[in-house]
Design an enzyme around this catalytic site. Sequence first.
Site, PDB file in Angstrom:
ATOM      1  N   GLY A 262     -14.998 -18.109 -25.497  1.00 22.15           N
ATOM      2  CA  GLY A 262     -15.823 -17.253 -24.650  1.00 22.15           C
ATOM      3  C   GLY A 262     -16.335 -16.073 -25.447  1.00 22.15           C
ATOM      4  N   GLU A 265     -12.606 -11.150 -30.710  1.00 25.36           N
ATOM      5  CA  GLU A 265     -12.407  -9.725 -30.918  1.00 25.36           C
ATOM      6  C   GLU A 265     -12.458  -9.281 -32.374  1.00 25.36           C
ATOM      7  OE1 GLU A 265      -8.159 -11.547 -30.555  1.00 25.36           O
ATOM      8  OE2 GLU A 265     -10.109 -11.888 -29.649  1.00 25.36           O
ATOM      9  N   HIS A 298     -12.434  -6.979 -22.139  1.00 24.37           N
ATOM     10  CA  HIS A 298     -11.320  -7.737 -22.724  1.00 24.37           C
ATOM     11  C   HIS A 298     -11.356  -7.637 -24.248  1.00 24.37           C
ATOM     12  CE1 HIS A 298      -8.486 -11.298 -22.693  1.00 24.37           C
ATOM     13  NE2 HIS A 298      -8.975 -11.405 -23.924  1.00 24.37           N
ATOM     14  N   GLU A 299     -12.539  -7.880 -24.828  1.00 34.77           N
ATOM     15  CA  GLU A 299     -12.639  -7.878 -26.295  1.00 34.77           C
ATOM     16  C   GLU A 299     -12.473  -6.466 -26.856  1.00 34.77           C
ATOM     17  OE1 GLU A 299     -12.394 -10.724 -27.552  1.00 34.77           O
ATOM     18  OE2 GLU A 299     -12.833 -11.751 -25.666  1.00 34.77           O
ATOM     19  N   GLU A 321      -3.370 -11.807 -25.509  1.00 34.89           N
ATOM     20  CA  GLU A 321      -4.334 -12.219 -24.487  1.00 34.89           C
ATOM     21  C   GLU A 321      -3.945 -11.718 -23.104  1.00 34.89           C
ATOM     22  OE1 GLU A 321      -7.116 -13.188 -25.326  1.00 34.89           O
ATOM     23  OE2 GLU A 321      -6.676 -13.653 -27.408  1.00 34.89           O
TER      24      GLU A 321
END
Length: 572
Positions: A262, A265, A298-299, A321
Site C-alpha cells: 500500500g 515508510e 501511518h507512514e 505495524e
Amino acid sequence: MSHLDDPFRLPRTVIPYRYEVSLTPDLEAATFTGSVSITVTAFKATEIVLNAIELDIHSAAINGLDVPFELHEESERLILTAPYELSDDSRITLTFSGILNDKLRGWYRSTFTDEFGRVRTIATSQMQSTDCRRAFPCFDEPDFKAVFAIRLTVADGLMAISNSKEVQRETNPDGTSTIWFADTMKMSTYLVAFVVGPLEATEPVMVGNTPVRVIHIPGKSHLTDFGMRAGVFALEWFERYYGIPYPGDKVDLLALPDFAAGAMENVGCITFREVLLLVDPATSTQVEQELVALVVAHELAHMWFGDLVTMRWWNGIWLNEAFATFMEYAACDAFAPQWKLWTTFGLDRTAAFEVDSLHNTRTVEFPVNSPADADGMFDVLTYQKGGALLRMLEMYLGQEEFRAGVSKYLRAHAYSNTETNDLWDSIEASVKEHNGDAPVRALMDSWIWQPGYPLISASLRNNQLHLKQQRFSFDNTAYDTVWMAPIHLRNGKSRAQSAESKVLLSTPEMLVNLPHPNDPIVVNAEGHGFYRVAYSPELLRRLDATTIRGLSVIERYNLVDDAWNAVVAGRL
C-alpha cells in the site's frame, strides 16, 4: 563460525557504518550500473560476507587492494577474501551492474502511459524486507544501521529523488546529470530509496524546517492537495506527540503507478500506491479520503517508530505495524474529529476478533528465523489486533502516561535497534517515574505470546461483581489460558450518576466491590478492551432501553457483536 552456519544471519565480524552508493540507470534498457564504497569496522576478519542477488559483480577491493570474490546466488551472499586479517576501519569498494526488474522488488521498473499515448518508465525501489541487495551489495539486515550517501546519474529531463535533500548537481558531457544527495541519518538498508523518472513535484510546504512535497506522474497535480494537507498535519502532530523533531531533512510523498504494498515508510522518500495518496476531494467519498489520510499518517508515524528506532530482527515487524496502525487513528482523529475514527477502528477490530476466535489462530509475535517467516505477520492480527492491544494499554494507563512512555522509548533507543520488550520496559519505567505502578511488560506479554483472547463473564455474587475469564473460541474448546485483562467498569443509573473504575483481571476469576450494586453495570466501558463480555441474565436485564440509549456507539456495537458471536459459538 562459518558464513554458512546460519543461512539467514551475517557474521558480526564486520560492521558497516557508511555507504557511498553511485548508480546510473538506463530506463529504456531497464538496466543499471553502479559502485558502492562501504566503510566498515572489522574485528579480526579474514573474509567479508555481505548480501547481493541478481547483480553482476565486476570488481571488489578492500582498502584499495583487489580481492577475490564469490557470489552465492542460493544464499544471496557475496563473500570477499581479505588480503590480510582486518581490524579497525576498512573500506570495501565494489562495482556491479543489474536489471530494473519487473518483480516490484529492489530497484524495479514501473510504467505508465502519458497523455500522448507513449509508455514512460520510472525506476523505483522497494527494499523491505530483504531486497536492498538487489540494488547494491550491502549488509542487508535491520540491525546493520549505517549512513547512506547516494549519487544518481540520470538522463536529461528526468527527476531523481532519494531519502535526503539534493545537495549538488553537475551536467555531464553526454547530457546526463549527476545528482548528489545529503547523507541520511543512521538507518537500516530496507529504508533506502531512490526513484528516477519523468515525474513532477508540488511546491514544498514547510513544517518547521522540513519541506513537504507530493511527487506524481504528469497530469495529476490536481489530485495532490488532500494528501499534502493530511501529510503536513500528521508531520506536525507527530513531532508534538513524540516530543522529538522529525529525524530526516525533507518529506517527499511519492505516488507510483506500480507498487506491490500500500505504501512504504522509506525515510524522507515515502512511496505510495497512487490511489492511496492522490484523491479528488470534490468527487471522492469520505471513506476514500479517510483511507488516504490514514495511510499517509501511518507512514509518517513510522519515521520515528520503525525508522529512528528499528526492530533488531523481523520478529518485531508486528510491533512496527501495530504501532503505526494505532498512531494513524490517533493522528487522523485529531485531523478530522468529525469522522469519529476511533469508533471506526472499534468496528474494524471485528475482523481480528473473528480470526482470533478460531482454534488455529496464531500468537501476535512468534519466533522468526528467515525474513520470509515474518510474511505471516502482515495480517489482521498484526494491524487490527496489535493496534487494538496498544489502544487498550493506552486507555488503561491514561493517554498522557502512554505518550510519555513512548517518547522515553524513542529517546533511549534513537538510531539503534530494539526488541519488543524494550517498549514495554520504557512505558513501565515512565509510569513509575510519575509515581504510578503498572505491570506493563507482564500485561503485554500475556497478550502477544498467547493466541486468542478472553471471554469475560460478569455476574453478581453477594452484591459484588464476579468476573471470570476463559478463552473464547467458536468451537468452545476448553483452554486454561489466563490474560492480564484491563477491565473498565461503569456502574450507575446513567452516565452522569455512574462511578467508573479500572481493574486488572490477572487470575481466572475475581470479585469487585460495586458502589451501586443494584444499578446497571457496563463491562468494557468505552469499548477499548480486546475481549468479549458475557453478562449473566440478571445483569443483561439491567441494560434496558434507557441504559442502552446512554451507551456510546462502540459500546452498543460491542453489546450486539458479543451477543451475535455467542450465538455463533452456541453459547446464547
